[in-house]
Design a protein around this motif. Structure first.
Motif, mmCIF file in Angstrom:
data_model
loop_
_atom_site.group_PDB
_atom_site.id
_atom_site.type_symbol
_atom_site.label_atom_id
_atom_site.label_comp_id
_atom_site.label_asym_id
_atom_site.label_seq_id
_atom_site.Cartn_x
_atom_site.Cartn_y
_atom_site.Cartn_z
ATOM 1 N N ALA A 146 -21.360 4.718 -3.506
ATOM 2 C CA ALA A 146 -22.248 4.019 -4.417
ATOM 3 C C ALA A 146 -21.828 4.139 -5.861
ATOM 4 N N ASP A 147 -21.036 5.146 -6.211
ATOM 5 C CA ASP A 147 -20.809 5.431 -7.618
ATOM 6 C C ASP A 147 -19.523 4.851 -8.171
ATOM 7 N N GLY A 148 -18.774 4.129 -7.384
ATOM 8 C CA GLY A 148 -17.565 3.522 -7.903
ATOM 9 C C GLY A 148 -16.332 4.385 -7.779
ATOM 10 N N ARG A 149 -16.419 5.548 -7.157
ATOM 11 C CA ARG A 149 -15.219 6.356 -6.958
ATOM 12 C C ARG A 149 -14.264 5.614 -6.031
ATOM 13 N N VAL A 150 -12.966 5.823 -6.237
ATOM 14 C CA VAL A 150 -11.964 5.159 -5.403
ATOM 15 C C VAL A 150 -11.793 5.930 -4.116
ATOM 16 N N GLY A 151 -12.079 5.293 -2.993
ATOM 17 C CA GLY A 151 -11.927 5.928 -1.695
ATOM 18 C C GLY A 151 -10.675 5.460 -0.998
ATOM 19 N N ALA A 152 -10.453 5.963 0.195
ATOM 20 C CA ALA A 152 -9.212 5.652 0.910
ATOM 21 C C ALA A 152 -9.077 4.171 1.202
ATOM 22 N N GLN A 153 -10.197 3.497 1.519
ATOM 23 C CA GLN A 153 -10.094 2.085 1.841
ATOM 24 C C GLN A 153 -9.830 1.258 0.596
ATOM 25 N N GLU A 154 -10.468 1.626 -0.554
ATOM 26 C CA GLU A 154 -10.289 0.861 -1.775
ATOM 27 C C GLU A 154 -8.867 0.972 -2.307
ATOM 28 N N ILE A 155 -8.283 2.170 -2.236
ATOM 29 C CA ILE A 155 -6.963 2.362 -2.810
ATOM 30 C C ILE A 155 -5.916 1.545 -2.084
ATOM 31 N N GLY A 156 -6.190 1.172 -0.830
ATOM 32 C CA GLY A 156 -5.200 0.440 -0.068
ATOM 33 C C GLY A 156 -5.363 -1.066 -0.084
ATOM 34 N N LYS A 157 -6.412 -1.574 -0.760
ATOM 35 C CA LYS A 157 -6.641 -3.007 -0.734
ATOM 36 C C LYS A 157 -5.480 -3.752 -1.390
ATOM 37 N N GLY A 158 -4.959 -4.731 -0.683
ATOM 38 C CA GLY A 158 -3.903 -5.548 -1.240
ATOM 39 C C GLY A 158 -2.552 -4.879 -1.248
ATOM 40 N N GLY A 171 2.592 13.456 2.443
ATOM 41 C CA GLY A 171 1.277 13.947 2.046
ATOM 42 C C GLY A 171 0.143 13.122 2.620
ATOM 43 N N ILE A 172 0.341 11.806 2.701
ATOM 44 C CA ILE A 172 -0.679 10.933 3.292
ATOM 45 C C ILE A 172 -0.857 11.253 4.773
ATOM 46 N N ALA A 173 0.251 11.501 5.477
ATOM 47 C CA ALA A 173 0.160 11.888 6.893
ATOM 48 C C ALA A 173 -0.619 13.195 7.043
ATOM 49 N N LEU A 174 -0.402 14.120 6.140
ATOM 50 C CA LEU A 174 -1.148 15.385 6.158
ATOM 51 C C LEU A 174 -2.642 15.142 5.929
ATOM 52 N N ALA A 175 -2.962 14.282 4.966
ATOM 53 C CA ALA A 175 -4.367 14.008 4.651
ATOM 54 C C ALA A 175 -5.076 13.358 5.834
ATOM 55 N N ASP A 176 -4.438 12.381 6.450
ATOM 56 C CA ASP A 176 -5.040 11.733 7.619
ATOM 57 C C ASP A 176 -5.239 12.727 8.765
ATOM 58 N N ALA A 177 -4.196 13.519 9.051
ATOM 59 C CA ALA A 177 -4.266 14.454 10.177
ATOM 60 C C ALA A 177 -5.308 15.543 9.942
ATOM 61 N N ALA A 208 -3.925 6.166 2.625
ATOM 62 C CA ALA A 208 -4.472 6.878 3.770
ATOM 63 C C ALA A 208 -5.169 5.892 4.699
ATOM 64 N N THR A 209 -5.173 6.197 5.997
ATOM 65 C CA THR A 209 -5.838 5.327 6.966
ATOM 66 C C THR A 209 -7.210 5.853 7.369
ATOM 67 N N GLU A 222 -10.958 6.952 6.712
ATOM 68 C CA GLU A 222 -11.970 6.642 5.709
ATOM 69 C C GLU A 222 -12.469 7.883 4.985
ATOM 70 N N GLY A 223 -12.443 9.028 5.632
ATOM 71 C CA GLY A 223 -13.009 10.233 5.030
ATOM 72 C C GLY A 223 -12.157 10.871 3.957
ATOM 73 N N VAL A 224 -10.925 10.399 3.768
ATOM 74 C CA VAL A 224 -10.053 11.004 2.758
ATOM 75 C C VAL A 224 -10.532 10.599 1.362
ATOM 76 N N ASN A 225 -10.779 11.590 0.498
ATOM 77 C CA ASN A 225 -11.168 11.335 -0.891
ATOM 78 C C ASN A 225 -9.896 11.232 -1.729
ATOM 79 N N VAL A 226 -9.542 10.007 -2.137
ATOM 80 C CA VAL A 226 -8.295 9.779 -2.864
ATOM 81 C C VAL A 226 -8.550 9.810 -4.368
ATOM 82 N N ILE A 227 -7.787 10.641 -5.066
ATOM 83 C CA ILE A 227 -7.833 10.692 -6.525
ATOM 84 C C ILE A 227 -6.499 10.154 -7.029
ATOM 85 N N PRO A 228 -6.443 8.900 -7.473
ATOM 86 C CA PRO A 228 -5.173 8.319 -7.907
ATOM 87 C C PRO A 228 -4.771 8.842 -9.278
#
Length: 429
Positions: free
Chosen positions: A187-199, A248-254, A273-274, A276-282
């Motif tokens: 709800a707060d606009g933080r970038v999540g795993a799905q948003e960071i991968g769009k496009g 690192g992404i493979a580690l985060a997903d696993a 990341a694939t 959804e639960g991964v909290n991505v900080i770009p």
């Protein structure tokens, strides 16, 4: 609204949008919340403390101390169920991000153990400035919740992004948080795993099914760094490396699939990341990655530092494109902060720290030197000199180096390397 009985601190800083604080306080009180208001001195130029005290039915705090009386910011920070800074000016964002504690809002913010929401308000160029965006990313990396700006006519007469979110939207976000605390990040606009991968082009290997994996990291919080960092030379050029962030992404997903709560500090890459639960900080630069990692480390049970962080950056960045001219171009480079060394120095007894080393010669000797100097539990050693290893490949061949032992692994997909690393980490935890 799910605000009845909740204790809310509202911090009001010096923006013309401060007048909307009256609407926020009235809405919170109407919903059954108890509200205490903090104001910066600048905010009192836009709306009077008396107005907000009358609406909140509580005294308004404008300073950590008033004459001989001390306002206990620690007590306030412990009292609240949530803290909202609205409007949050560029100055306030900078002070919060850097812990510059010269007013009541920042003092309480630094003492707060509750969720913190911040709603920026400023002119469009101030909002778009890299310094402001860096502070926003840092605050999000610290675990705070951004209530994103709106787009429209601004006090300057210009039109664009920078307007304070509407009071009813702010109230709804707070209400949604208490109705479902786990939904706040969305709800707060933080970038999540799905948003960071769009496009973007997602080339990570498919992850195994979670129902086949042990939940041996459930209840653990894991910090992972991944990808390269870029150090700008001028507006169009940068110093970087060939890391894709795949490991690192493979580690985060696993780790997420095995039940961990994962914070992934991710440098610039086209992969994502694939899970959804991964909290991505770009992040982009080594200093941004350092700031985010240090902020998250105290919350973590373990960290795996898989990023290829630039050791050096230009002493200064040109504001205009560097023009070609006769003779050599000389660049002066300075050291970047050492993330592994700093986390290792601050490591607590329950925490585990895993580092990566890419070496072209004397690999084990160099890895053991790093192991000792940076207080690592083990190092994942690899070399770019073998076919199918290093940057840009979907496979790798690694060695686990400890003080007493070296464990060799065959060439395998990086998803399987991630499993080997997490198996070793589980044993340490």
């Amino acid at each position: 609204m799910s605000l009845a009985g909740k204790k809310i601190i509202l911090g009001v800083s010096g923006s013309i949008a401060a007048y909307k604080a009256a609407l926020i306080v009235r809405g919170l009180v109407k919903a059954g919340a108890e509200v205490k208001v903090l104001m910066t001195r600048a905010a009192t130029d836009f709306i009077s403390p008396l107005t907000l005290a009358t609406l909140s039915k509580n005294d308004v705090t404008t300073s950590v101390h008033d004459g001989e009386s001390w306002n206990n910011h620690v007590e306030l920070g412990l009292w609240a169920d949530a803290m909202l800074i609205s409007p949050a000016t560029a100055t306030t964002l900078g002070k919060m991000a850097s812990a510059i504690c010269d007013n009541a809002i920042v003092a309480v913010y630094l003492s707060a153990r509750c969720p913190v929401f911040f709603a920026p308000a400023m002119d469009l160029d101030m909002w778009a400035h890299p310094a402001t965006q860096r502070n926003v990313e840092l605050l999000k990396a610290y675990g705070n919740h951004l209530i994103d700006v709106g787009d429209g006519e601004l006090a300057s007469g210009l039109s664009g992004a920078g307007r304070l979110a509407e009071p009813e939207d702010i109230l709804q976000i707070l209400s949604d948080h208490f109705a479902d605390p786990g939904a706040a990040a969305g709800a707060d606009g933080r970038v999540g795993a799905q948003e960071i991968g769009k496009g973007l082009s997602v080339n990570a290997e498919p992850a195994p099914q979670t129902d086949q994996l042990p939940q041996d990291l459930a209840g653990k919080r894991i910090l992972i760094t991944a990808g390269p960092t870029y150090e700008d030379l001028d507006p169009v050029r940068y110093l970087g490396n060939r890391s894709t962030g795949r490991m690192g992404i493979a580690l985060a997903d696993a780790a997420t699939q095995r039940g961990a709560r994962v914070d992934l500090v991710l440098g610039p890459t086209t992969l994502s990341a694939t899970e959804e639960g991964v909290n991505v900080i770009p992040v982009r630069t080594a200093r941004e990655m350092h700031a985010a990692s240090v902020a998250l480390w105290h919350k973590a049970d373990a960290a795996v530092l898989a990023a290829a962080v630039a050791d050096y950056r230009p002493r200064s960045t040109a504001t205009q494109k560097i023009k070609k001219k006769d003779g050599p171009l000389r660049l002066e480079l300075v050291r970047n902060p050492d993330i592994a060394a700093e986390l290792g120095e601050d490591k607590k007894a329950h925490q585990r720290l895993v580092g990566f080393a890419l070496e072209t010669d004397n690999g084990i000797e160099n890895a053991r030197r790093k192991l000792s100097s940076k207080h690592l539990d083990f190092i994942v050693l690899n070399s770019p000199s073998e076919e199918g290893t290093g940057f840009g490949h979907t496979t790798n061949r690694v060695q686990f180096v400890t003080k007493e032992d070296v464990q060799d692994f065959e060439l395998k997909p990086k998803t399987e390397v991630a499993t080997d690393i997490l198996n070793a980490l589980v044993e340490l935890l």
